[in-house]
Design an enzyme around this catalytic site. Structure first.
Site, PDB file in Angstrom:
ATOM      1  CE  LYS A 154      -3.022   3.047   2.482  1.00 44.01           C
ATOM      2  NZ  LYS A 154      -2.106   4.163   2.123  1.00 44.01           N
ATOM      3  CD  GLU A 191       9.582  12.607  12.726  1.00 42.34           C
ATOM      4  OE1 GLU A 191      10.499  12.107  12.051  1.00 42.34           O
ATOM      5  OE2 GLU A 191       8.539  11.992  13.026  1.00 42.34           O
ATOM      6  CD  GLU A 223      12.359   4.279   9.346  1.00 43.26           C
ATOM      7  OE1 GLU A 223      12.498   4.981  10.374  1.00 43.26           O
ATOM      8  OE2 GLU A 223      12.222   4.742   8.220  1.00 43.26           O
ATOM      9  N   GLY A 250       1.864   4.342  13.351  1.00 46.20           N
ATOM     10  CA  GLY A 250       2.600   3.127  13.704  1.00 46.20           C
ATOM     11  C   GLY A 250       2.031   2.442  14.929  1.00 46.20           C
ATOM     12  N   GLY A 305       6.398   5.061   8.660  1.00 44.28           N
ATOM     13  CA  GLY A 305       5.554   6.241   8.753  1.00 44.28           C
ATOM     14  C   GLY A 305       5.619   6.864  10.119  1.00 44.28           C
ATOM     15  CB  SER A 306       3.438   9.382  11.675  1.00 42.76           C
ATOM     16  OG  SER A 306       2.163   8.760  11.733  1.00 42.76           O
TER      17      SER A 306
END
Length: 476
Positions: free
Chosen positions: A174, A379, A248, A231, A226-227
């Protein structure tokens, strides 16, 4: 594009509820639309991968290696088209888009080599007890879901897709709804190479499609980049299935500059670490720690360097930094500029969204930022650098490690023994010494703390898609 989904070897139209508008961030305008995949189509993709698994995992290592090399070659054959799409849909300057393409090609070539070595990894296991023998088998983990982000499309998907196929897994990929077009190349290449139907499936969509995939009970593993917010949802969905995940996630990485470092060289490394891809990197070195003796000179040079960066449309010659990739990200970064003003942070460069068409912001430097500041802790995912000073090596290590993230770090020092010592003390997954963020497919990628679970790239990336089986036999 009306048929953006590749399921069981066929291109199909989306049947979901969401219409995805694909934008050109340098202009802030849409240039394509597609309908998302429905939950039923995700079911179809997973079922196709399940049907294809028995035959695919029995293919020889040489056959899988040949197909992976075919992916590398065909990516190269599509080079100019893929670079142009990266520039248009991501807003990447040409030199960045070229490196992305080269990275994807290198990843498939590397895992083709590892695939050929797989038979040697089945080995006998010496036992201390007589009367038994044991051997190890490395088997594909099964059907895997791959969810990839918008900041490095084509690259992050290659990091997952190549080792998964090398291991003998079948996959459902995806892409991000922000950049859904470029991964279509993988489906086109699969068709051209004759990859068996169902081995690779691609479904596009927003949150509904992602939730349908991450929560699907037909997957044996899920790999997500992703974020942290998404996640954690992915991890909860996998926990219901007691299913392994690779995550990750985010970062708030430090670059530590000691006072024996050449100022101009240090500025080059700092600028690269915060402005590459307009700072939209989980690995962006967004916390600058600079030793007292060099701080004033370095910050003055850094201010000049950031103020002279050419920001603009990537199609314009000499542009060094493009726009943010989405309006949502542009609004998020602008929100941090407002927070900085509320907190009274000292801004030496930038600190504003640019008044022009498209989603541009200025490269930004805040100095003497308190450790309690949201901009120091959170972040941002934009070209926003926060600086603090330190006096001793121990203080630098303590400040660098004072983060809930632990992805990467950079150490700059002429004293290589000290640089190596500091690198060993930093609580992260990857450290660069006196270097830009050069990422090699042979090395691992992944972090500690809140930056994720597991590793990608290198042999570790392959093992993430393998299951270890031991066969023990009694000789009596």
């Amino acid at each position: 594009m009306t048929t953006p989904h590749y399921i069981d070897g066929r291109w199909v139209e989306g049947q979901g509820h969401d219409c995805i508008s694909v934008h050109e961030p340098a202009l802030g305008l849409p240039f394509a639309e597609l309908m998302s995949a429905s939950s039923a189509q995700v079911d179809q993709a997973v079922a196709a991968a399940r049907r294809a698994l028995p035959a695919w995992k029995q293919t020889s290592a040489a056959e899988r290696a040949a197909l992976l090399r075919g992916f590398a070659e065909q990516l190269g054959a599509r080079r100019e088209d893929l670079i142009a799409l990266q520039m248009r849909n991501n807003g990447k300057p040409r030199h960045e888009a070229e490196i992305d393409l080269d990275d994807a090609v290198a990843t498939f070539a590397y895992y083709a080599d590892l695939a050929e070595q797989l038979p040697a990894k089945n080995r006998d296991v010496p036992l201390a007890v007589p009367g038994f023998t044991a051997r190890t088998r490395l088997e594909p983990v099964g059907v895997v879901g791959l969810i990839v982000p918008w900041n490095f499309p084509l690259v992050t998907s290659a990091w997952k897709l190549a080792p998964a196929l090398a291991a003998g897994c079948t996959v459902v990929l995806k892409p991000s709804e922000v950049t859904p077009l470029i991964e279509q190349a993988y489906g086109q290449i699969a068709e051209q190479l004759g990859l068996p139907a169902g081995v690779l499936n691609i479904v596009n969509g927003k949150a509904e499609t992602g939730a349908a995939l991450s929560g699907h009970n037909g997957l044996d593993k899920l790999s997500f980049t992703g974020s942290n917010g998404v996640g954690s949802q992915v991890m909860r969905a996998s926990a219901v299935q007691c299913r392994p995940v690779t995550l990750e996630l985010g970062g708030k990485s430090a670059i530590v500059v000691f006072d024996d470092c050449d100022v101009d060289q240090a500025v080059e490394w700092i600028v690269a670490g915060i402005t590459w891809n307009a700072g939209q990197m989980c690995s962006a070195t967004s916390r600058l720690l600079v030793q007292d003796g060099i701080a004033d000179a370095l910050l003055a040079r850094l201010q000049d360097a950031l103020e002279t960066i050419q920001v603009g449309n990537p199609l314009t010659e000499d542009v060094q930094m493009g726009p943010l990739t989405s309006q949502a990200q542009w609004l998020k970064v602008a929100g941090y500029f407002a927070t900085a003003r509320e907190e009274g942070l000292k801004c030496l460069a930038g600190g504003k969204a640019l008044d022009r068409d498209g989603w541009f912001v200025s490269p930004t430097l805040y100095v003497d930022v308190p450790q309690s500041s949201r901009l120091w802790v959170e972040e941002i995912f934009g070209p926003v650098l926060c600086a603090r000073r330190f006096s001793s090596e121990q203080q630098a290590i303590a400040q660098a490690n004072d983060s809930r993230f632990g992805l990467v770090a950079t150490v700059c020092s002429a004293d290589l023994e000290r640089a190596e010592r500091v690198a060993d003390a930093l609580e992260v997954g990857h450290v660069w010494i006196n270097s830009v963020q050069a990422v090699f497919v042979e090395t691992s990628w992944g972090g500690t703390k809140g930056s994720g679970i597991g590793r990608e790239l290198g042999p570790w990336g392959l093992s993430a898609y393998q299951s270890v089986k031991h066969v023990t036999r009694c000789l009596e």
